[in-house]
Scaffold this active site. Structure first.
Site, PDB file in Angstrom:
ATOM      1  CE  LYS B  97      82.231  36.487 -40.742  1.00  0.00           C
ATOM      2  NZ  LYS B  97      81.012  36.629 -41.005  1.00  0.00           N
ATOM      3  N   GLY B 158      72.992  41.119 -43.325  1.00  0.00           N
ATOM      4  CA  GLY B 158      71.650  40.663 -43.821  1.00  0.00           C
ATOM      5  C   GLY B 158      70.770  41.780 -44.210  1.00  0.00           C
ATOM      6  CB  ALA B 184      78.159  42.261 -43.189  1.00  0.00           C
ATOM      7  N   GLY B 185      76.176  42.923 -45.862  1.00  0.00           N
ATOM      8  CA  GLY B 185      75.504  43.716 -46.568  1.00  0.00           C
ATOM      9  C   GLY B 185      75.277  43.755 -47.925  1.00  0.00           C
ATOM     10  CG  ASN B 206      74.418  33.184 -45.199  1.00  0.00           C
ATOM     11  OD1 ASN B 206      73.888  32.762 -46.082  1.00  0.00           O
ATOM     12  ND2 ASN B 206      74.276  33.190 -44.004  1.00  0.00           N
ATOM     13  CB  THR B 207      71.183  37.517 -46.231  1.00  0.00           C
ATOM     14  OG1 THR B 207      71.775  37.267 -45.129  1.00  0.00           O
ATOM     15  CG2 THR B 207      69.855  37.619 -46.464  1.00  0.00           C
TER      16      THR B 207
END
Lengths: 368, 257
Positions: B97, B158, B184-185, B206-207
């Site tokens: 990645k 995040g 992301a986001g 992830n977050t």
């Protein structure tokens, strides 16, 4: 250079502005999504004291969102207590008549092995400010010696010129901590009457030279206790704000060391309570969601245990503040007395028990 | 079975996951297992590749997981290429990645360095999944140099803000010849489902899992949301209409003439 911006502020005016903030100013700051330096003033003002729990809750949430449930660990390795400066608050001060000690290559390796054995991957190399004995070449050699043991190398030594920083970055240096001690220029002069450190302007522009050299991370802070902590913290935040806009590829961290007892010590001019330190930590987080906030072993264990959840992202542990303190010469002169004497392992267990992952490694020299 | 194919791998799950920010590596492992994710990204800077006992990697030793090393921390193409080479040697995978974010504050990806690095990595035999802004032209350029997929962001990393780049994601999905992974986001399972309904091939989260009150349950919820979103996309989501569709057409009389 930050100097240009710094001289546009007047210490007394800034101080008056902070102390005149009202509950309304604090509430407005708390209600915003992005906060300005003016909001930061409100959050560090006496008017924010009743809002501490609200600030702590918000700081906890913001830190969790950005950094997750993690605390990054590091420890200092003191290479030397030689110093050419007179500083009224420091155990290494030139006028403090104690035996000096600078580690040899072989001793540096022994200390590095011991620290690595404790689990640390992030190391902070510390010296006094003595260009003749611990100049750029000595530090460069030290970096090369410790590189095989650690994945992240930081240093806290005398301010240097840009080309010297470039040389050390090339050798593997990732982070530099440089504390202004106080932004009150007249008091700065009183606390640093002799040595290169007495040059306020050279020190205040050090982060600029680091930014130009392409350093990965810069650590800022003042020594809390020398002057009004609210005003000094405003100048720190203003410095941070300027640096983030100017050297946008660099990361930043903030520390908030409170004056600790040392051999031949100075009593703090200004006391900062635990409650006020929590307020300051939360204010930094609310002002800057991305800045790393670092906690040292200057603070006592109960405070450290409880502050973990309020905005801190990295912590030192098992620290020795004297050269050779880990294995080579545990009894040499220390810079200051630490307050949390638990081992790295004990501290890590405490962090884990609070539902946080202890991060030993968060960098790789392959990325430099 | 609606499987996703990227380069030499086939995935049953279209939920890709990250490994940072968890309370513990044990919780990370349980959460990712519960999510059903089969591709897990791990930051090179967080693992000790020389240590066979590395704690992060030890918790990812499951047949379910394919490792996707990432170059987080790299600020230039040169640094990213070097990091990828190191990861390939240490972890035995040519998948990477590609992340280059010189801006440590918002972790915004650098399009210029990313394109340069992607081109070089593809030449060196890597399967490259670049993390980028939701920039349709950049996605086409990355496709042209041989990237195996593109990973446009939904919002800042995040931030949990959801699909703030919606209009551009729609264009990217419409134009892409390689899988599109929204990365992301994404802060809630509903965001992930929305991305899948739009036609994204996968999402990376992830977050939102790591910092949830119950990361294991949240992992599972994301797995289900991605499946539901994908199923809705395949079933062709009913589109909102801007014009009325009268049951008694006004022009019906013309058929009588």
């Amino acid at each position: 250079m930050y100097q240009d911006l710094f001289y546009q502020h007047n210490w007394d005016d800034v101080k008056a502005s902070i102390y005149s903030k009202t509950a309304h100013d604090v509430e407005r700051a708390l209600g915003k999504e992005k906060r300005t330096l003016e909001d930061f003033k409100a959050l560090i003002s006496p008017a924010a004291a009743p809002y501490l729990e609200q600030m702590a809750q918000l700081s906890h949430q913001l830190t969790k969102k950005r950094f997750g449930n993690t605390i990054q660990m590091y420890t200092p390795m003191y290479l030397s207590n030689e110093c050419q400066n007179i500083c009224t608050y420091c155990g290494f001060s030139l006028d403090n008549k104690v035996r000096r000690r600078t580690l040899s290559d072989e001793e540096i390796i022994r200390e590095a092995e011991a620290i690595r054995g404790m689990g640390f991957e992030h190391i902070l190399l510390v010296t006094g400010e003595a260009n003749r004995t611990v100049g750029v070449q000595y530090i460069k050699k030290a970096i090369e010696l410790v590189k095989p043991y650690f994945s992240h190398i930081a240093m806290e030594v005398q301010p240097m010129d840009q080309d010297e920083y470039e040389e050390l970055i090339e050798a593997g240096l990732n982070t530099v901590l440089v504390y202004q001690e106080t932004y009150h220029k007249e008091d700065y002069k009183k606390h640093h009457p002799k040595g290169k450190k007495s040059n306020f302007d050279y020190r205040v522009d050090t982060p600029d030279r680091l930014g130009k050299a392409g350093i990965h991370k810069i650590g800022l802070g003042v020594l809390i206790g020398l002057e009004d902590w609210r005003t000094d913290s405003f100048f720190t935040a203003a410095h941070l704000d300027y640096l983030e806009r100017t050297y946008w590829q660099t990361k930043y961290s903030i520390s908030f060391p409170r004056l600790r007892p040392f051999s031949g010590g100075l009593e703090p001019k200004v006391e900062m309570t635990d409650r006020e330190l929590v307020q300051l930590i939360c204010a930094y987080r609310l002002f800057d969601e991305e800045v790393e906030l670092s906690l040292s072993t200057r603070e006592h264990p109960i405070f450290r245990d409880n502050i973990i959840k309020l905005g801190i992202t990295s912590a030192s542990a098992g620290s020795k503040t004297n050269p050779g303190g880990y294995v080579v010469e545990p009894e040499s002169l220390e810079q200051f007395e630490i307050s949390d004497e638990r081992s790295a392992e004990e501290f890590a267990e405490m962090v884990k028990s609070q539902g946080y992952e202890v991060v030993w490694k968060d960098w790789d020299l392959a990325l430099q | 079975m609606d499987q996703l194919v990227i380069a030499d791998k086939t995935f049953n799950s279209r939920l890709f996951t990250g490994t940072g920010k968890f309370m513990s590596n044990e919780l990370m492992e349980q959460s990712l297992l519960a999510s059903g994710s089969e591709l897990v990204t791990v930051a090179l800077k967080r693992v000790d590749v020389d240590n066979p006992e590395d704690d992060v990697l030890a918790h990812l030793k499951h047949d379910q997981f394919n490792l996707l090393p990432n170059t987080s921390g790299a600020r230039t193409a040169k640094e990213a290429v070097f990091a990828a080479q190191l990861a390939r040697e240490a972890l035995g995978t040519n998948w990477v990645k590609l992340e280059i974010h010189p801006d440590p504050k918002y972790l915004m990806p650098d399009p210029i360095e990313t394109l340069q690095a992607a081109e070089e990595m593809v030449k060196q035999g890597f399967v490259v999944l670049p993390y980028i802004h939701a920039d349709p032209v950049l996605c086409k350029r990355l496709e042209d140099v041989g990237c195996a997929a593109v990973m446009p962001l939904g919002a800042p990393i995040g931030s949990n803000k959801g699909l703030k780049t919606l209009d551009f994601l729609e264009i990217i999905i419409e134009q892409s010849n390689v899988p599109v992974v929204v990365d992301a986001g994404i802060g809630a399972p509903s965001h992930a489902a929305h991305a899948m309904e739009l036609g994204a091939d996968a999402v990376l989260v992830n977050t939102a899992i790591a910092v949830a009150g119950d990361p294991v349950a949240m992992g599972k919820a994301f797995g289900q949301a991605v499946e539901a979103g994908r199923a809705a996309h395949l079933a062709q989501v009913a589109q909102p209409r801007v014009t009325a569709e009268a049951s008694s057409p006004l022009t019906g009389f013309l058929n009588q003439l």
